[in-house]
Design an enzyme around this catalytic site. Structure first.
Site, short mmCIF file in Angstrom:
data_model
loop_
_atom_site.label_atom_id
_atom_site.label_comp_id
_atom_site.label_asym_id
_atom_site.label_seq_id
_atom_site.Cartn_x
_atom_site.Cartn_y
_atom_site.Cartn_z
N GLY A 149 5.83 -6.42 -7.18
CA GLY A 149 4.94 -6.07 -8.28
C GLY A 149 4.33 -7.36 -8.81
N CYS A 150 3.05 -7.32 -9.15
CA CYS A 150 2.35 -8.58 -9.51
C CYS A 150 2.88 -9.18 -10.81
CB CYS A 150 0.85 -8.35 -9.58
SG CYS A 150 0.36 -6.91 -10.56
N ASN A 151 3.08 -8.35 -11.83
CA ASN A 151 3.62 -8.88 -13.09
C ASN A 151 5.06 -9.35 -12.90
OD1 ASN A 151 1.28 -8.04 -14.62
ND2 ASN A 151 2.07 -5.96 -14.42
N THR A 154 5.39 -12.66 -11.09
CA THR A 154 4.91 -13.77 -11.92
C THR A 154 5.99 -14.20 -12.91
OG1 THR A 154 2.68 -12.86 -11.71
CG2 THR A 154 3.02 -14.51 -13.41
#
Ligand SMILES: NC(=O)c1ccc[n+]([C@@H]2O[C@H](COP(=O)([O-])OP(=O)(O)OC[C@H]3O[C@@H](n4cnc5c(N)ncnc54)[C@H](OP(=O)(O)O)[C@@H]3O)[C@@H](O)[C@H]2O)c1
Length: 347
Positions: A149-151, A154
């Site tokens: 997942g991108c969030n 990060t």
């Protein structure tokens, strides 16, 4: 050797970015692209920026059409991948951009997603610290990979160095993220209309409901945390791509400033795509657009007793497609950075 590839979800944002990066990969032949409601239409109608792939037509997403390739990318809404992955046993390498194979905990899946639980696959973030090593070791032998997942990736990249080194307390993490709407996909949604977003910053999934929370907790536990508690608030801002995550956590008593900075320097000093910026410098999303790069700025806030980590990524590259292709390169024994750019597109 040239590897044949099928990309499902090819009319969407994640599928389109996987195709953009694969189009520049010398070891890959993009043979098949599939979609759902747009099957039957030319790919170029939905991805007009992918000029070199204008000869391809979107086919239906079925196990029969996806089978027979060396590599299959699944870039489907969460909950849709499991039905295909079971039927793709004979495909040597399958990479899922969705959430279906990310979580190891069935309870977390039930609480945040619901529907059928599917087995976890190798997590596609090579630079993450895991049990004294790096996640890339697991990816080198993987045949099934769950892109992140991108969030989630990060925030995990932001904090795992401090957790693994024991310099921050993972039981009191606060993360606030400015995110671009492409993170929510291409399908029409009222809250993503330009008229709702332009000139406004819009919080969503406030108060512990965002689906990436268990993914972050999982990554921090693998890095050595026992008790992970995180307050996580994403805010939609008017930029097509990009995530700027500001994550803070308490400094463990007795730890020096030098020890804190060394945790991140040691974790990422040798990495190609994850860079700790010099002291006093903080990243902008503009510097990572189009790049497979995560830029990290670190501040030690003694007055607050907390470390502040600001990280910028392109959600569609380092947050998804770039992570998927970096992981693919590792699994195929190719140079890890092949077809991936360190440089962003600016201004
Ligand atoms: N966007 C990001 O920044 C990002 C980051 C990390 C991970 N991801 C993950 O990547 C996956 C795709 O996200 P996205 O942003 O690309 O979404 P998207 O732009 O909405 O694209 C979804 C794609 O899936 C296809 N599709 C929809 N329903 C389907 C079904 N029932 N069966 C087969 N195909 C179906 C769509 O085809 P049609 O257009 O033909 O209907 C489209 O190609 C999601 O699981 C998401 O969580 C996305």
């Amino acid at each position: 050797m040239t590897y044949s590839v099928a990309v499902s979800g090819a009319s969407g944002y994640a599928g389109g970015e996987i195709l953009r990066l694969l189009a520049g990969h010398p070891d890959i032949e993009i043979r098949t692209v599939t979609a759902h409601s747009n099957a039957g239409q030319p790919l170029i109608q939905h991805q007009p920026h992918l000029r070199s792939l204008a000869h391809l037509t979107l086919q239906d997403t079925t196990p029969e059409i996806l089978a027979g390739h060396d590599i299959v990318f699944l870039a489907l809404p969460h909950g849709q991948s499991g039905q295909y992955t079971d039927a793709l046993e004979d495909v040597p390498l399958v990479i899922d951009a969705g959430a279906d194979h990310r979580l190891t905990s069935r309870d977390s899946w039930d609480a945040f997603y619901g529907g059928d639980f599917h087995e976890p696959w190798a997590y596609g973030v090579p630079e993450l610290l895991v049990n004294g090593g790096k996640q890339r070791d697991a990816l080198r032998t993987a045949t099934r990979i769950a892109a992140p997942g991108c969030n989630a990736s990060t925030v995990s990249l932001s904090l795992t160095p401090g957790v693994a080194a024991g310099v921050i307390d993972p039981s009191d993490i606060v993360a606030v993220l400015a995110v671009g709407p492409s993170g929510a996909g291409k399908s029409l949604k009222t809250n993503l209309l330009a008229s709702e977003i332009l000139g406004s910053a819009n919080p969503y999934a406030v108060g512990g409901t965002h689906r990436h929370i268990p993914e972050i907790q999982q990554a921090l536990r693998v890095a050595g945390a026992d008790d992970v508690r995180i307050s996580f608030t994403p805010v939609l801002v008017p930029m097509a791509r990009g995530i700027l995550a500001t994550s803070t956590a308490p400094i463990v008593d007795g730890v020096s400033d030098a020890e804190i900075r060394a945790a991140w320097e040691n974790a990422y000093g040798d990495e190609t795509f994850v860079h700790l910026l010099p002291e006093g410098q903080f990243p902008r999303t503009a510097d990572v657009i189009g790049a497979n790069t995560a830029l990290i700025g670190l501040a030690i806030d003694r007055a607050a007793g907390r470390v502040t980590v600001v990280t910028a990524v392109d959600n569609l590259v380092k947050g998804t497609a770039g992570a998927a292709i970096q992981s693919m390169n590792l699994a195929l024994g190719l140079p890890e950075d092949r077809a991936l750019s360190l440089n962003g597109v600016a201004p």
